[in-house]
Design a protein around this motif. Structure first.
Motif, PDB file in Angstrom:
ATOM      1  N   MET A  17       0.937  -1.474  -0.352  1.00  0.00           N
ATOM      2  CA  MET A  17      -0.131  -0.103  -0.137  1.00  0.00           C
ATOM      3  C   MET A  17       0.933   0.779   0.422  1.00  0.00           C
ATOM      4  N   ARG A  18       0.580   2.503  -1.188  1.00  0.00           N
ATOM      5  CA  ARG A  18       1.396   3.575  -1.132  1.00  0.00           C
ATOM      6  C   ARG A  18       0.418   4.357  -0.411  1.00  0.00           C
ATOM      7  N   VAL A  19       0.355   5.414  -0.422  1.00  0.00           N
ATOM      8  CA  VAL A  19      -0.164   6.648   0.863  1.00  0.00           C
ATOM      9  C   VAL A  19       1.011   7.549   1.119  1.00  0.00           C
ATOM     10  N   LEU A  20       0.106   8.778   0.202  1.00  0.00           N
ATOM     11  CA  LEU A  20       0.363  10.128   0.671  1.00  0.00           C
ATOM     12  C   LEU A  20      -0.027  10.991   1.741  1.00  0.00           C
ATOM     13  N   GLY A  21       0.733  11.237   2.800  1.00  0.00           N
ATOM     14  CA  GLY A  21       0.369  12.001   4.091  1.00  0.00           C
ATOM     15  C   GLY A  21       0.693  13.792   3.311  1.00  0.00           C
ATOM     16  N   VAL A  22      -0.464  13.762   4.273  1.00  0.00           N
ATOM     17  CA  VAL A  22      -0.145  15.760   3.754  1.00  0.00           C
ATOM     18  C   VAL A  22      -0.433  16.337   5.439  1.00  0.00           C
ATOM     19  N   ASP A  23       0.515  17.143   5.669  1.00  0.00           N
ATOM     20  CA  ASP A  23       0.085  17.949   6.691  1.00  0.00           C
ATOM     21  C   ASP A  23       0.016  19.274   6.334  1.00  0.00           C
ATOM     22  N   PRO A  24      -1.330  20.050   6.493  1.00  0.00           N
ATOM     23  CA  PRO A  24      -2.073  20.680   5.407  1.00  0.00           C
ATOM     24  C   PRO A  24      -2.000  22.048   6.074  1.00  0.00           C
ATOM     25  N   GLY A  25      -1.513  23.231   4.956  1.00  0.00           N
ATOM     26  CA  GLY A  25      -0.549  24.760   5.573  1.00  0.00           C
ATOM     27  C   GLY A  25      -0.647  25.842   4.325  1.00  0.00           C
ATOM     28  N   LEU A  26      -1.201  27.018   4.302  1.00  0.00           N
ATOM     29  CA  LEU A  26      -1.110  27.461   3.501  1.00  0.00           C
ATOM     30  C   LEU A  26       0.305  28.618   3.254  1.00  0.00           C
ATOM     31  N   THR A  27       0.790  28.481   4.140  1.00  0.00           N
ATOM     32  CA  THR A  27       2.470  28.575   3.609  1.00  0.00           C
ATOM     33  C   THR A  27       3.121  27.613   3.536  1.00  0.00           C
ATOM     34  N   ARG A  28       3.261  26.658   4.609  1.00  0.00           N
ATOM     35  CA  ARG A  28       3.765  25.483   3.889  1.00  0.00           C
ATOM     36  C   ARG A  28       3.118  23.895   4.517  1.00  0.00           C
ATOM     37  N   CYS A  29       2.987  22.675   3.079  1.00  0.00           N
ATOM     38  CA  CYS A  29       2.089  22.035   3.164  1.00  0.00           C
ATOM     39  C   CYS A  29       3.248  20.245   3.369  1.00  0.00           C
ATOM     40  N   GLY A  30       3.592  20.262   4.170  1.00  0.00           N
ATOM     41  CA  GLY A  30       4.437  18.635   3.722  1.00  0.00           C
ATOM     42  C   GLY A  30       3.901  17.761   3.556  1.00  0.00           C
ATOM     43  N   GLN A  73       1.603  17.534  -8.848  1.00  0.00           N
ATOM     44  CA  GLN A  73       2.835  16.443  -8.552  1.00  0.00           C
ATOM     45  C   GLN A  73       2.823  15.622  -8.269  1.00  0.00           C
ATOM     46  N   TRP A  74       2.714  15.455  -7.099  1.00  0.00           N
ATOM     47  CA  TRP A  74       3.050  14.434  -6.147  1.00  0.00           C
ATOM     48  C   TRP A  74       2.053  13.583  -6.491  1.00  0.00           C
ATOM     49  N   LEU A  75       0.839  13.642  -6.727  1.00  0.00           N
ATOM     50  CA  LEU A  75       0.167  12.449  -7.023  1.00  0.00           C
ATOM     51  C   LEU A  75       0.424  11.590  -8.565  1.00  0.00           C
ATOM     52  N   ASP A  76       0.547  12.756  -9.352  1.00  0.00           N
ATOM     53  CA  ASP A  76       1.026  12.468 -10.358  1.00  0.00           C
ATOM     54  C   ASP A  76       2.804  11.845 -10.731  1.00  0.00           C
ATOM     55  N   GLU A  77       2.837  11.692  -9.872  1.00  0.00           N
ATOM     56  CA  GLU A  77       4.608  11.301  -9.321  1.00  0.00           C
ATOM     57  C   GLU A  77       4.482   9.841  -8.626  1.00  0.00           C
ATOM     58  N   HIS A  78       3.854   9.675  -7.885  1.00  0.00           N
ATOM     59  CA  HIS A  78       3.810   8.591  -6.957  1.00  0.00           C
ATOM     60  C   HIS A  78       2.917   7.983  -7.479  1.00  0.00           C
ATOM     61  N   GLN A  79       1.644   8.503  -7.672  1.00  0.00           N
ATOM     62  CA  GLN A  79      -0.079   7.423  -7.912  1.00  0.00           C
ATOM     63  C   GLN A  79      -0.191   6.462  -6.308  1.00  0.00           C
ATOM     64  N   PRO A  80      -0.152   7.232  -5.405  1.00  0.00           N
ATOM     65  CA  PRO A  80      -0.755   6.792  -4.245  1.00  0.00           C
ATOM     66  C   PRO A  80      -2.159   5.876  -4.305  1.00  0.00           C
ATOM     67  N   GLU A  81      -2.433   4.743  -3.737  1.00  0.00           N
ATOM     68  CA  GLU A  81      -3.480   4.585  -3.540  1.00  0.00           C
ATOM     69  C   GLU A  81      -4.573   4.831  -2.889  1.00  0.00           C
ATOM     70  N   PHE A  82      -4.136   5.917  -1.694  1.00  0.00           N
ATOM     71  CA  PHE A  82      -4.919   6.397  -0.521  1.00  0.00           C
ATOM     72  C   PHE A  82      -4.109   7.688  -0.089  1.00  0.00           C
ATOM     73  N   VAL A  83      -5.105   8.883  -0.400  1.00  0.00           N
ATOM     74  CA  VAL A  83      -3.860  10.736   0.790  1.00  0.00           C
ATOM     75  C   VAL A  83      -4.938  10.155   1.934  1.00  0.00           C
ATOM     76  N   ALA A  84      -3.619  10.438   2.896  1.00  0.00           N
ATOM     77  CA  ALA A  84      -3.846  10.298   4.338  1.00  0.00           C
ATOM     78  C   ALA A  84      -4.082  11.965   5.069  1.00  0.00           C
ATOM     79  N   VAL A  85      -4.468  12.884   4.984  1.00  0.00           N
ATOM     80  CA  VAL A  85      -4.607  14.153   5.987  1.00  0.00           C
ATOM     81  C   VAL A  85      -5.048  14.462   7.130  1.00  0.00           C
ATOM     82  N   GLU A  86      -4.068  15.690   7.281  1.00  0.00           N
ATOM     83  CA  GLU A  86      -4.451  15.351   9.131  1.00  0.00           C
ATOM     84  C   GLU A  86      -5.398  16.578   9.910  1.00  0.00           C
TER      85      GLU A  86
END
Lengths: 176, 176
Positions: free
Chosen positions: A1-14, A55-68
């Motif tokens: 399973m490949r997961v993209l984690g996103v720590d959301p923020g306007l100035t810096r989005c991890g 770009q991150w979705l294109d490059e890594h094609q995750p099966e799940f996205v986990a957002v804070e």
């Protein structure tokens, strides 16, 4: 399973991508930060976040996205920006049919450190150990994004059942 | 000047298009509500809002989009959803290069009724009169969207100068 984690923020989005299954060693596929200029207007910043996430979705094609999951007990101005950045991340994923999971900060901390009240340094140290990295990812937003992805992989069985139930309920609603 | 007003919300997003210039009678070009099902997951709801806003932009080709500025003094859960829906509306506009203006609820009320503390009925009555409609637009979110568009047309000269200054500042920042 490949997961993209996103720590959301306007100035810096991890953003961080982790691959693996619960009970096996995990692999980091990528980590970074989507930044937007503070002086740009809000609409333009949201467009920049959209482009970065795409770009991150294109490059890594995750099966799940986990957002804070965004809470309101913090500074009010920050929370609005965080809610707006998280909306863009969720929109990008949902548009591609990628399931989005939300995890609270304490769920994430508890998953990677065993304590829901762990500090940033502890989370960074455990992310470094779990992904066998040479040093803690910087800035903290990047480490938090990896922690979110790890949390999702470990919590995934329950989350997946929940998401399936919700999807089933929604489709029944549409055909009723 | 043609303006799309958006009163953001996850369940009901009011939209209204008004054409005109300050000091002349205004014309309503369209009014409606983008709805999303409460039982759908958040990502899917944001996708539905995006599709709805895109349709309004395609159909009416507004030169400005005016969105209600989200505040936090309301119910916390509602505010998160409102912030997320407003992010999607701003994103759709900014992606097309359409300037986005934010107006507070009291600015909108003051613009159309003369009082920043006017109630919904008063706003609805003035929108009906100013746009020469047969009856107040329903639901209130639709009337509020039209009021936002009217507010923007009347406040536009100052707003436009501000937006130009901000854009200039941002472009200087990029070339510095």
């Amino acid at each position: 399973m490949r997961v993209l984690g996103v720590d959301p923020g306007l100035t810096r989005c991890g953003v961080g991508v982790v691959e693996g299954v619960a009970g096996r060693p995990l692999t980091m596929c990528g980590v970074g930060v989507v930044r937007t200029p503070v002086e740009a207007d809000l609409g333009q910043r949201l467009v920049a976040i959209e482009q970065g996430i795409e770009q991150w979705l294109d490059e890594h094609q995750p099966e799940f996205v986990a957002v804070e999951r965004v809470f309101s007990q913090h500074n009010v101005r920050t929370v609005m920006g965080t809610a707006q950045a998280s909306a863009v991340a969720m929109l990008c994923a949902a548009r591609r049919g990628i399931p989005v999971a939300l995890h609270t900060p304490s769920e994430v901390k508890a998953a990677v450190t065993g304590s829901g009240r762990a500090d940033k340094a502890q989370v960074g140290a455990m992310v470094t150990r779990l992904l066998r990295l040479g040093a803690p990812p910087k800035p903290a937003d990047a480490a938090d994004a990896l922690a979110l992805a790890i949390c999702h992989i470990w919590r995934a069985p329950a989350q997946n059942r929940l998401q399936q139930a919700v999807a089933l309920h929604a489709s029944k609603g549409r055909t009723a």
